[in-house]
Write an enzyme that holds these catalytic residues in place. Structure first.
Site, PDB file in Angstrom:
ATOM      1  N   LYS A  78      30.277  30.168  37.242  1.00 44.96           N
ATOM      2  CA  LYS A  78      31.312  30.897  37.997  1.00 44.96           C
ATOM      3  C   LYS A  78      30.841  31.089  39.433  1.00 44.96           C
ATOM      4  O   LYS A  78      29.658  31.369  39.678  1.00 44.96           O
ATOM      5  CB  LYS A  78      31.591  32.243  37.310  1.00 44.96           C
ATOM      6  CG  LYS A  78      32.796  32.975  37.860  1.00 44.96           C
ATOM      7  CD  LYS A  78      33.094  34.239  37.044  1.00 44.96           C
ATOM      8  CE  LYS A  78      34.286  34.989  37.598  1.00 44.96           C
ATOM      9  NZ  LYS A  78      34.596  36.219  36.828  1.00 44.96           N
ATOM     10  N   SER A 155      39.171  36.596  35.197  1.00 51.04           N
ATOM     11  CA  SER A 155      39.001  35.896  36.448  1.00 51.04           C
ATOM     12  C   SER A 155      38.132  34.635  36.330  1.00 51.04           C
ATOM     13  O   SER A 155      38.082  33.859  37.265  1.00 51.04           O
ATOM     14  CB  SER A 155      38.374  36.841  37.480  1.00 51.04           C
ATOM     15  OG  SER A 155      37.109  37.302  37.051  1.00 51.04           O
ATOM     16  N   SER A 180      37.048  39.441  32.019  1.00 47.88           N
ATOM     17  CA  SER A 180      37.180  38.134  32.669  1.00 47.88           C
ATOM     18  C   SER A 180      36.527  36.967  31.949  1.00 47.88           C
ATOM     19  O   SER A 180      36.618  35.834  32.421  1.00 47.88           O
ATOM     20  CB  SER A 180      36.623  38.204  34.080  1.00 47.88           C
ATOM     21  OG  SER A 180      37.566  38.806  34.897  1.00 47.88           O
TER      22      SER A 180
END
Ligand code: GLN
Length: 478
Positions: A78, A155, A180
């Protein structure tokens, strides 16, 4: 490209010399570049660096010196997790050009086991979102591989999207503040594992909200996700909130269903019928295989979870974002006017709309005169919500609820939701995150053509129970 192997199978083939890490990495990068044109799962594909790592791995394998658990495995990361020398922006324009001088602890651990870091995945700016629709200025929204008109979830959208899309062994290092990892795993039909707060070092993570952030894993199967989590967890002296616990041998666990599972009734209400149906069917299967499944209510969490979470998370994030002002990290502009004028210029063009909304909300909640009424009250509520979970774990080993109330929506549908309606979508994922509890999202079927995830939550540090339960779900649904 070969059929999709599990990570363990892949690594075993690499060790036997049946897969060349260099050739494989070249193919993987090519596939990532091609798919990125349509799906936008990566903010950066680290081609040069990945090939260099692959060459080094290959050289070590030839001399028989490399024994890593992730040997040659392509791993995506990420964007909010620092990777040395690779632009790390947490999905924000304000961090444009920021090249970390060091690896986050999790990256160091993954590399030490032979992982090849292939790139930084797309996300909501700084993690502010549930659909990866709130990407930073100039970024693309990652697309759901099962239907590109739909969201990957957020996310950690790019991490889940690419894990679902890739036709080779792959797992992703993701991050959750309020759901997330679980949310995108559920929308993309993959497995997301979020550990107990403190189990995995946050050193090198670009913070969203420090008391909530956790780094975890996304994989195609429970075993894959568990293996990556096993590698990245463990104490780290560089993170003062890191727990002293040793890393667990999560990837060698076998499934077990002799659990007492508490079904969180309040979290089922308001979920789409198809989501409820798939989750109940999965729990019925668990029961047939020996689990004791009973209903339980968590009324405080259901009622106050979202409000407490959004107050605490925006308060902490608005503090964290204060450091981005065009002086130290990332975006710089021409130095004109006084400092206030300069900072305003950089922040106005560097932050996206949702980041600005959260700065306003969080700053308000922390302001003198309002602090007691909002931030401190939310902190007190949090303690009560944790207490409610702790009482539930006196009766149950695991708690279960739909990960998300809906299957992946289209971007058009998301565009019609107000910010408050978007926040409300986190009803089921936020409570476990507020309490720092380990949780897993496991695919259990589909609503229409899109996947549905069931979320299991365990008590603090009970990752072994969690993984055994997640393995059981996977096994009984096969
Ligand atoms: N959707 C939540 C938020 O917008 C959770 C995000 C996250 O876990 N990073 O805050």
């Amino acid at each position: 490209m070969r059929k999709t192997l599990s990570i363990k199978e892949f690594v075993s083939e690499v060790k036997k010399g049946n897969i060349s890490v260099l050739e494989h990495t070249e193919q993987v990068l090519q596939q990532a570049e091609e798919s990125n044109r349509e799906h936008h799962h990566f903010n950066i594909i680290a081609k040069k660096e990945a090939l260099k790592q692959a060459e080094e791995a290959e050289a070590l394998i030839r001399t028989g010196r490399h024994k890593g658990k992730l040997l040659g495995l392509p791993v995506s990361v990420k964007d909010c997790i620092c990777v040395k020398g690779i632009e790390s922006r947490a999905g924000s324009k304000i961090l444009s050009g920021y090249m970390p001088l060091f690896d986050a602890t999790v990256i160091g651990k993954a590399r030490a086991e032979g992982a090849i870091i292939i790139g930084k995945t797309a996300q909501d700016e700084f993690g502010f979102g549930t659909f990866s629709a709130n990407v930073g200025v100039g970024f693309e929204r990652p697309r759901n591989p099962l239907d590109p008109s739909r969201s990957c979830g957020g996310s950690s959208g790019g991490s889940a999207g690419f894990t679902a899309l890739s036709s080779f062994a792959h797992a992703s290092i993701a991050e959750s503040t309020g759901g997330s990892i679980a949310c995108p795993a559920s929308f993309c039909g993959v497995v997301g594992l979020t550990p107990t707060y403190g189990r995995v070092s946050r050193y090198g993570l670009i913070d969203y909200a420090n008391s909530l952030d956790k780094i975890g894993s996304i994989g195609k199967s429970v075993e894959d996700a568990a293996l990556l989590l096993e590698v990245i967890s463990g104490h780290d002296a560089n993170d003062s909130t890191s727990l002293p616990e040793e890393a667990l041998p999560l990837s060698s666990l076998r499934w077990e269903s002799k659990f007492r599972v508490g079904v969180l009734r309040d979290f089922f209400e308001g979920c789409d019928d198809a989501v409820q149906k798939q989750c109940m069917r999965a729990l019925d299967e668990l029961e047939k295989h020996g689990a004791i499944v009973e209903e339980i209510e968590l009324p405080l969490n259901a009622k106050y979870g979202i409000a407490a979470y959004y107050l605490i998370s925006t308060a902490e994030s608005s503090t964290n974002l204060a450091r981005y002002c065009g002086m130290r990290y990332g975006l710089h502009e021409r130095l004109e006017g006084n400092f206030n004028e300069y900072f305003s210029k950089v922040r106005s063009c560097g932050f996206g709309e949702e980041a600005k909304r959260r700065i306003l909300l969080g700053t308000f909640a922390r302001m003198a005169g309002f602090r007691d009424a909002y931030y401190l009250r939310a902190m007190k509520a949090r303690t009560k919500l944790i207490g409610e979970f702790k009482r539930a774990f006196e009766r149950f080993d695991l708690l279960a609820n739909p990960t998300m109330p809906i299957a992946a929506p289209t971007f058009e549908e998301i565009g019609k939701l107000s910010p408050m309606q978007q926040y409300a979508m986190d009803l089921c994922t936020v409570p476990a995150n507020l309490a720092g509890l380990p949780h897993a999202s496991v695919p259990v079927g589909s609503g229409g053509k899109m996947p549905v995830g069931l979320m299991l939550t365990a008590d603090h540090l009970q990752e072994e129970k969690l993984v055994k339960g997640a393995l059981a779900l996977e096994a009984v649904l096969k």
